[in-house]
Design an enzyme around this catalytic site. Structure first.
Site, PDB file in Angstrom:
ATOM      1  N   LEU A  50      -4.098   5.099   0.063  1.00 47.07           N
ATOM      2  CA  LEU A  50      -4.766   5.743  -0.945  1.00 47.07           C
ATOM      3  C   LEU A  50      -4.344   5.082  -2.446  1.00 47.07           C
ATOM      4  O   LEU A  50      -4.481   5.490  -3.632  1.00 47.07           O
ATOM      5  CB  LEU A  50      -4.652   7.277  -1.345  1.00 47.07           C
ATOM      6  N   CYS A  51      -3.323   4.179  -2.311  1.00 49.08           N
ATOM      7  CA  CYS A  51      -2.766   3.338  -3.495  1.00 49.08           C
ATOM      8  C   CYS A  51      -3.722   2.357  -3.782  1.00 49.08           C
ATOM      9  O   CYS A  51      -4.506   1.843  -2.529  1.00 49.08           O
ATOM     10  CB  CYS A  51      -1.419   2.626  -3.075  1.00 49.08           C
ATOM     11  N   HIS A  52      -4.138   2.322  -5.059  1.00 44.23           N
ATOM     12  CA  HIS A  52      -4.652   1.060  -5.611  1.00 44.23           C
ATOM     13  C   HIS A  52      -4.201  -0.220  -5.393  1.00 44.23           C
ATOM     14  O   HIS A  52      -3.206  -0.526  -5.383  1.00 44.23           O
ATOM     15  CB  HIS A  52      -5.087   1.451  -7.096  1.00 44.23           C
ATOM     16  N   MET A  75       4.624   3.059  -7.418  1.00 43.25           N
ATOM     17  CA  MET A  75       4.722   3.022  -5.701  1.00 43.25           C
ATOM     18  C   MET A  75       5.208   1.519  -5.533  1.00 43.25           C
ATOM     19  O   MET A  75       5.754   1.190  -4.700  1.00 43.25           O
ATOM     20  CB  MET A  75       3.380   3.258  -5.169  1.00 43.25           C
ATOM     21  N   GLU A  76       4.647   0.346  -6.358  1.00 49.38           N
ATOM     22  CA  GLU A  76       5.016  -0.946  -6.206  1.00 49.38           C
ATOM     23  C   GLU A  76       6.681  -1.159  -6.231  1.00 49.38           C
ATOM     24  O   GLU A  76       7.133  -1.918  -5.296  1.00 49.38           O
ATOM     25  CB  GLU A  76       4.249  -1.722  -7.025  1.00 49.38           C
ATOM     26  N   ASP A 120      18.409  -5.587   8.187  1.00 47.09           N
ATOM     27  CA  ASP A 120      17.886  -6.356   9.274  1.00 47.09           C
ATOM     28  C   ASP A 120      18.731  -7.496   9.225  1.00 47.09           C
ATOM     29  O   ASP A 120      18.883  -7.852  10.370  1.00 47.09           O
ATOM     30  CB  ASP A 120      16.372  -6.765   8.906  1.00 47.09           C
TER      31      ASP A 120
END
Length: 163
Positions: A76-78, A114-115, A129
């Site tokens: 749902l993120c644009h 969010m980014e 990692d």
């Protein structure tokens, strides 16, 4: 005032928020997080001696790439046309940790929190990692939004509870 969840319609179905009527504004978000590491890991990162190469250089690129791909990772993120993404690191030997900070910017109709959060998290995961051959007991911690500006809700600055 009760917070309204805007990712659901009247029947409770998940939806992408309609931002078509919003006016574009300049938006910035900054997120931070840390990875707690052992002394050998910190020394390998600082001394550029990790067997997989330049840990922070690769982690920086991974964080930037992840910020650009947030809409493919988080439902749902644009999809956003980012104008800037950066990832910076600070070695904290007294805590035996590495702090990452991701900044994302754009002029648009929706925020870039969010980014920034995806960028910082992916940068830290990349450190894990690349260093897990030295020590697998690393711990990601304190991932949070530090600052955001722009849009209807205005500015936000993180304040640690109790401070």
């Amino acid at each position: 005032m009760e917070a309204k969840f805007n990712h659901f319609d009247g029947e409770g179905n998940a939806i992408m928020v309609d931002v078509s009527a919003k006016t574009p504004t300049h938006r910035v978000a900054v997120a931070q997080g840390r990875i707690k590491v052992s002394k050998p890991v910190l020394e390998a990162v600082a001394g550029h001696t990790a067997s997989k190469g330049d840990v922070l250089g690769v982690a920086r690129v991974a964080g930037i790439m992840a910020a650009k791909r947030t809409s493919t990772l988080i439902p749902l993120c644009h999809s956003l046309m980012l104008s800037h993404v950066s990832v910076e690191f600070t070695l904290l030997p007294e805590e035996s940790s590495i702090q990452a900070e991701c900044t994302a910017k754009l002029d648009g109709k929706t925020g870039v929190e969010m980014e920034a959060l995806t960028g910082v998290t992916t940068a830290l995961l990349t450190i894990y990692d690349m260093c897990k051959a030295i020590d697998k007991s690393m711990e990601l911690t304190g991932i949070h939004l530090v600052h955001k500006e722009g849009g209807k809700s205005g500015s936000f600055d993180f304040e640690r509870p109790g401070s």
